[in-house]
Design an enzyme around this catalytic site. Structure first.
Site, short mmCIF file in Angstrom:
data_model
loop_
_atom_site.label_atom_id
_atom_site.label_comp_id
_atom_site.label_asym_id
_atom_site.label_seq_id
_atom_site.Cartn_x
_atom_site.Cartn_y
_atom_site.Cartn_z
N TYR A 147 0.70 -1.14 0.24
CA TYR A 147 0.09 -0.13 0.04
C TYR A 147 0.75 1.38 0.12
O TYR A 147 0.77 2.08 -0.96
CB TYR A 147 -0.85 -0.05 1.10
CG TYR A 147 -1.74 1.33 1.59
CD1 TYR A 147 -2.36 2.02 0.73
CD2 TYR A 147 -1.15 2.00 2.89
CE1 TYR A 147 -2.84 3.43 1.03
CE2 TYR A 147 -1.61 3.30 2.99
CZ TYR A 147 -2.59 3.77 2.08
OH TYR A 147 -3.05 5.21 2.56
N LYS A 151 1.63 4.34 -2.68
CA LYS A 151 1.19 5.91 -2.77
C LYS A 151 2.39 6.66 -2.80
O LYS A 151 2.20 7.68 -3.26
CB LYS A 151 0.62 5.87 -1.21
CG LYS A 151 -0.64 5.29 -0.97
CD LYS A 151 -1.64 6.02 -1.80
CE LYS A 151 -2.35 7.38 -1.31
NZ LYS A 151 -3.28 7.88 -1.92
#
Length: 325
Positions: A147, A151
């Site tokens: 994740y 980002k």
């Protein structure tokens, strides 16, 4: 001024839509297309708010729909993302498609359509475990989960479009946000829901990590303050309280408020892999205070009280007895 909010059906996005309407903006809300025709948390907003909102159903992974949604808007608040860290361990491809390619779709459309402002939502997870505190915007990046890695990739794409094409991009980086409408995968609603359900055994992962928690209304006000300042173009900006609390201390405070008889149990499935756990996040808010008129208005005590109140009235919306990835 007409603005588009991607991820408007989610936790922070729905609060942002509500506040933008109150401030008089024309709001187009990009919601994730589904056959149930549900608009996420927007379905719960007051009618007087929603009558001023234009809904666009689509998928952030589709460049054609993203471009169509962005036609005729002056600015875009890009919040659409996959954010659950445990889910990213076994489905990283979906995070690349949503977080990186989805952001690229927004940037490409903005460049083509000459969008006046683009705010890309980052996360404090891009910093990984603090190498120094408070964490300012010059802190190194570290992808401690799929994740956070996606980002980081999305942020750097946004930076490249500013530097390469003069696209008026700002990277907005909230530290941990909490409050009404947050999903059960986050730690604060997880603790509160278990306590409100009457359980005396509160299942959690690691208790030692610290976090810098923003109440959702403060986060939303940060987005708008950053948007309203031309000094923030080309910058990446933390939204942080510059205060930290450990998960263990947070759980203890909630237990004392709701059910002092409860005790904490370590649930192995909630533990992150050792090198993936972000052990300390404490953000520096000097930059946002310098470039905007933002300041946090909610104390932790007030924010938690509002969150408990909301969850007490909406417990049926949550699956209390399972681990939410």
């Amino acid at each position: 001024m007409k603005v588009l909010v991607t991820g408007s059906d989610g936790f922070i996005g729905s609060h942002l839509v509500e506040e933008l309407v109150k401030k008089g903006y024309q709001v187009k809300a990009f919601v994730y297309y589904n056959s149930f025709n549900t608009w996420g948390w927007l379905d719960t907003l007051p009618e007087e708010v929603m009558k001023s909102v234009e809904i666009f159903q689509g998928d952030i992974r589709d460049p054609n729909g993203v471009e169509e949604a962005m036609r005729g808007v002056d600015a875009v608040f890009h919040l659409a993302a996959l954010i659950a860290i445990p889910y990213s361990y076994h489905s990283p491809d979906t995070y690349v498609d949503t977080n990186i390619k989805g952001t690229l779709n927004v940037l490409q459309a903005a460049r083509k359509l000459n969008t006046k402002r683009v705010l890309v939502t980052s996360t404090s997870e891009v910093y990984g475990t603090a190498q120094y505190v408070p964490i300012d915007e010059k802190h190194p990046f570290q992808g401690q989960s799929p994740y956070s890695a996606t980002k980081i990739g999305a942020d750097r794409l946004a930076e490249s479009f500013y530097r390469s094409f003069q696209l008026p991009v700002t990277i907005v980086r909230p530290f941990n946000t909490y409050g009404p409408r947050q999903s059960a995968r986050a730690v604060i609603p997880t603790i509160i829901m278990q306590l409100l359900s009457g359980s005396t055994e509160i299942k959690l992962g690691s208790l030692t990590p610290t976090r810098d928690f923003n109440y959702v209304k403060d986060t939303v006000h940060g987005f708008i303050a950053i948007f309203q300042s031309d000094r923030t173009i080309g910058e990446e900006i933390n939204i942080a309280t510059q205060k930290e609390i450990s998960i263990g201390q947070l759980a203890k405070e909630l237990i004392d408020q709701i059910n002092p008889q409860a005790r904490i149990l370590c649930d192995e499935q909630r533990l992150r892999p050792e090198k993936s756990e972000v052990n300390r996040l404490l953000g520096c808010n000097e930059k946002i205070l310098r470039l905007t008129d933002w300041k946090p208005e909610y104390s932790m005590e007030k924010g938690l009280a509002e969150t408990i109140k909301f969850l007490s009235a909406n417990l049926e919306r949550y699956k209390v007895n399972i681990y939410n990835l």
